[in-house]
Motif scaffolding. Structure first.
Motif, PDB file in Angstrom:
ATOM      1  N   GLU A 137       0.840  -1.211   0.000  1.00 40.17           N
ATOM      2  CA  GLU A 137       0.000   0.000   0.000  1.00 40.17           C
ATOM      3  C   GLU A 137       0.871   1.257   0.000  1.00 40.17           C
TER       4      GLU A 137
ATOM      5  N   ASP B 154     -17.285   5.340   3.379  1.00 41.40           N
ATOM      6  CA  ASP B 154     -18.186   5.228   4.529  1.00 41.40           C
ATOM      7  C   ASP B 154     -19.469   5.974   4.187  1.00 41.40           C
TER       8      ASP B 154
ATOM      9  N   ARG C 243      -8.178   6.670  14.992  1.00 40.87           N
ATOM     10  CA  ARG C 243      -8.677   7.933  14.436  1.00 40.87           C
ATOM     11  C   ARG C 243      -8.545   9.065  15.445  1.00 40.87           C
TER      12      ARG C 243
ATOM     13  N   ARG D 238      -9.664   3.175  10.016  1.00 42.88           N
ATOM     14  CA  ARG D 238     -11.076   2.954  10.317  1.00 42.88           C
ATOM     15  C   ARG D 238     -11.285   2.323  11.690  1.00 42.88           C
TER      16      ARG D 238
ATOM     17  N   ASP E  93      -4.164   7.544   4.694  1.00 40.24           N
ATOM     18  CA  ASP E  93      -5.616   7.454   4.807  1.00 40.24           C
ATOM     19  C   ASP E  93      -6.061   6.038   5.162  1.00 40.24           C
ATOM     20  N   GLY E  94      -7.352   5.858   5.257  1.00 41.60           N
ATOM     21  CA  GLY E  94      -7.911   4.533   5.450  1.00 41.60           C
ATOM     22  C   GLY E  94      -7.982   4.044   6.885  1.00 41.60           C
TER      23      GLY E  94
ATOM     24  N   ASP F  45     -10.541  12.613   5.781  1.00 41.02           N
ATOM     25  CA  ASP F  45     -10.015  11.585   4.874  1.00 41.02           C
ATOM     26  C   ASP F  45     -10.860  11.590   3.599  1.00 41.02           C
TER      27      ASP F  45
ATOM     28  N   TRP G  80     -13.938  10.315   9.586  1.00 42.12           N
ATOM     29  CA  TRP G  80     -12.557   9.833   9.518  1.00 42.12           C
ATOM     30  C   TRP G  80     -11.604  10.932   9.092  1.00 42.12           C
TER      31      TRP G  80
ATOM     32  N   TYR H 204     -12.281   2.347   1.399  1.00 40.92           N
ATOM     33  CA  TYR H 204     -12.455   3.058   2.669  1.00 40.92           C
ATOM     34  C   TYR H 204     -13.704   3.940   2.691  1.00 40.92           C
TER      35      TYR H 204
ATOM     36  N   SER I 266     -13.952   3.624  -3.349  1.00 42.82           N
ATOM     37  CA  SER I 266     -12.813   3.385  -2.455  1.00 42.82           C
ATOM     38  C   SER I 266     -13.126   2.259  -1.476  1.00 42.82           C
TER      39      SER I 266
ATOM     40  N   SER J 202     -11.007   9.581   1.150  1.00 45.50           N
ATOM     41  CA  SER J 202     -11.470   8.267   0.698  1.00 45.50           C
ATOM     42  C   SER J 202     -12.832   7.886   1.275  1.00 45.50           C
ATOM     43  N   GLN J 203     -13.210   8.478   2.410  1.00 47.76           N
ATOM     44  CA  GLN J 203     -14.501   8.141   3.026  1.00 47.76           C
ATOM     45  C   GLN J 203     -15.683   8.591   2.174  1.00 47.76           C
TER      46      GLN J 203
END
Length: 158
Positions: A12, A87, A37, A32, A29-30, A75, A97, A85, A83, A77-78
């Motif tokens: 990664e 949410d 967090r 969870r 990132d990522g 983040d 996040w 990640y 993604s 990616s949420q």
């Protein structure tokens, strides 16, 4: 300044990825897990030092050091449905996040394996070496930081 250990899977984002572009900041990132967090959101600050720990590999261990180049922010990616990640319960007005940016500082000449770290008596209270600790972000005391750095100096003399 505080000290941290961030776990990453080397496929990664590895210490080699960071070292390949030492002037660049990389998105971390990522995360969870709520406790991890909260560390990122509430305690990790610009300039803090971070051990980069390669996990989900054989063997796992500390590969080097990065620094925090941007403190916590939502983040991205949420919010991206494609993604891993993503949410669905998070939104830009109340993001759940956070992410930080990290920048390369140093790659260790010798990888410090988890097995080696577990054998160092002064590290026995470090969350990393205790059973059941799976956090991707964890604090490191100044004494633990210095002990681990001393191990890298010893490794360089071998």
């Amino acid at each position: 300044m505080a000290y941290w250990l961030f776990k990453t899977e080397p496929d990664e984002l590895s210490i080699d990825d960071l070292a390949a572009e030492p002037e660049r900041s990389f998105l971390w990132d990522g995360v969870r897990n709520y406790q991890a967090r909260n560390f990122l959101r509430d305690l990790v600050q610009l300039g803090d030092q971070v051990f980069i720990y390669h996990s989900s590999c054989k063997p796992p261990g500390i590969a080097g050091i990065a620094s925090i180049s941007r403190a916590a922010y939502p983040d991205p990616s949420q919010f991206k449905p494609d993604s891993p990640y993503f949410d669905a319960k998070s939104n830009p007005q109340t993001p759940r996040w956070v992410a930080v940016d990290v920048k390369f500082e140093q790659k260790f000449a010798q990888f410090l394996t988890l097995d080696k770290l577990k054998k160092i008596g002064t590290l026995d209270q470090m969350p990393l070496v205790r059973k059941g600790n799976r956090l991707s972000v964890m604090p490191v005391t100044e004494q633990e930081w210095r002990t681990i750095l001393s191990l890298t100096a010893l490794s360089n003399q071998d």
